[in-house]
Design a protein around this motif. Structure first.
Motif: not given
Length: 280
Positions: A245-270
């Motif tokens: 997910g993070l690399l996908g957004y980074a490839c198109i230049g759309q990676l930001n803090r909100r996405l970092l936080l969302e994916y981090s929380l999902v990862g931590i929860a699972l």
């Protein structure tokens, strides 16, 4: 405008041939004739069955490339050339190929409990998954978003199922971290490369390999964690999902803090949920 349709008879034929090959491998496993090849030292032995599985994976990958080439739309965004290999679609090789490896490795684990039922389930699931994968990869080449987007979603689901089966089987072996981490790195790199390129978010082979090595670093910690192979598979798939997910957004230049936080929380929860289940 009607979307191009794949030649389903070709897809079914490829799936049938590969599944028959997998059935033969299972028959070899159940017989006393299954020579093993030793490489010396503490290197794992390789059986004849694994050599045949590698051949079947190669056959499935070649079939996927052949079907992709029959699509009438230009595919410049996914075609690559590697040395003598010209105008090939490597992003389409890994899901069909790894589906063979994952099916054989994963369903073998249930043979002591389910017996022949495990092998029958492996054949049915492998044939169905391969048919869906080949058809979805074809539709992912369509120009219209309403066609290629659902196909990409299906392929991502299949990719994570393959990852779960592969990671669970690797953890089950309890091999030395050097070997298990190497296998996790390769599987992760192949899936990252395939899923992101299929999603039209081009990623270089080197970047996918570095990301795969990063995921494999977890094997050092997991090998000290007394848990089931299924929960270990869930943890590794979760990390793979976050990285993709993070690399996908980074490839198109759309990676930001909100996405970092969302994916981090999902990862931590699972991962936290898997850790809680292992303590129960």
């Amino acid at each position: 405008m009607q979307s191009p349709q794949p030649r389903y008879e070709q897809i079914v034929t490829i799936a049938f041939i590969v599944t028959i090959g997998l059935a033969i491998v299972f028959l070899i496993d159940s017989s006393t004739v299954n020579p093993r090849f030793a490489f010396g030292g503490d290197l794992p032995e390789v059986s004849l069955s694994w050599l045949l599985i590698g051949s079947l994976a190669l056959l499935a990958a070649m079939g996927a490339d052949w079907i992709a080439r029959s699509h009438p739309h230009p595919m410049n965004w996914i075609i690559r050339s590697f040395g003598p290999l010209r105008n090939v679609t490597p992003a389409f090789w890994f899901l069909p190929g790894l589906s063979m490896v994952a099916a054989y490795a994963f369903w073998q684990l249930f043979n002591p409990v389910l017996g022949g039922t495990a092998f029958l389930l492996a054949l049915i699931v492998t044939a169905g998954m391969l048919i869906v994968t080949l058809a979805a990869q074809y539709f992912s080449l369509d120009r219209r978003a309403e066609i290629h987007t659902p196909a990409q979603i299906v392929l991502h689901i299949i990719g994570y199922l393959i990852a779960f089966g592969s990671f669970s089987a690797i953890y089950y072996t309890r091999s030395r971290t050097l070997y298990s981490a190497t296998m996790v790195a390769l599987v992760s790199a192949f899936l990252i490369y395939a899923l992101l390129n299929i999603q039209r978010r081009p990623i270089a082979v080197g970047v996918a390999l570095i990301a795969g090595i990063g995921i494999a670093e977890l094997m050092w910690a997991l090998n000290y964690w007394q848990t089931t192979f299924l929960l270990a598979g869930v943890v590794l798939v979760t990390i793979l999902y976050v990285v993709v997910g993070l690399l996908g957004y980074a490839c198109i230049g759309q990676l930001n803090r909100r996405l970092l936080l969302e994916y981090s929380l999902v990862g931590i929860a699972l991962v936290g949920g898997a850790a809680y289940m292992s303590l129960r």
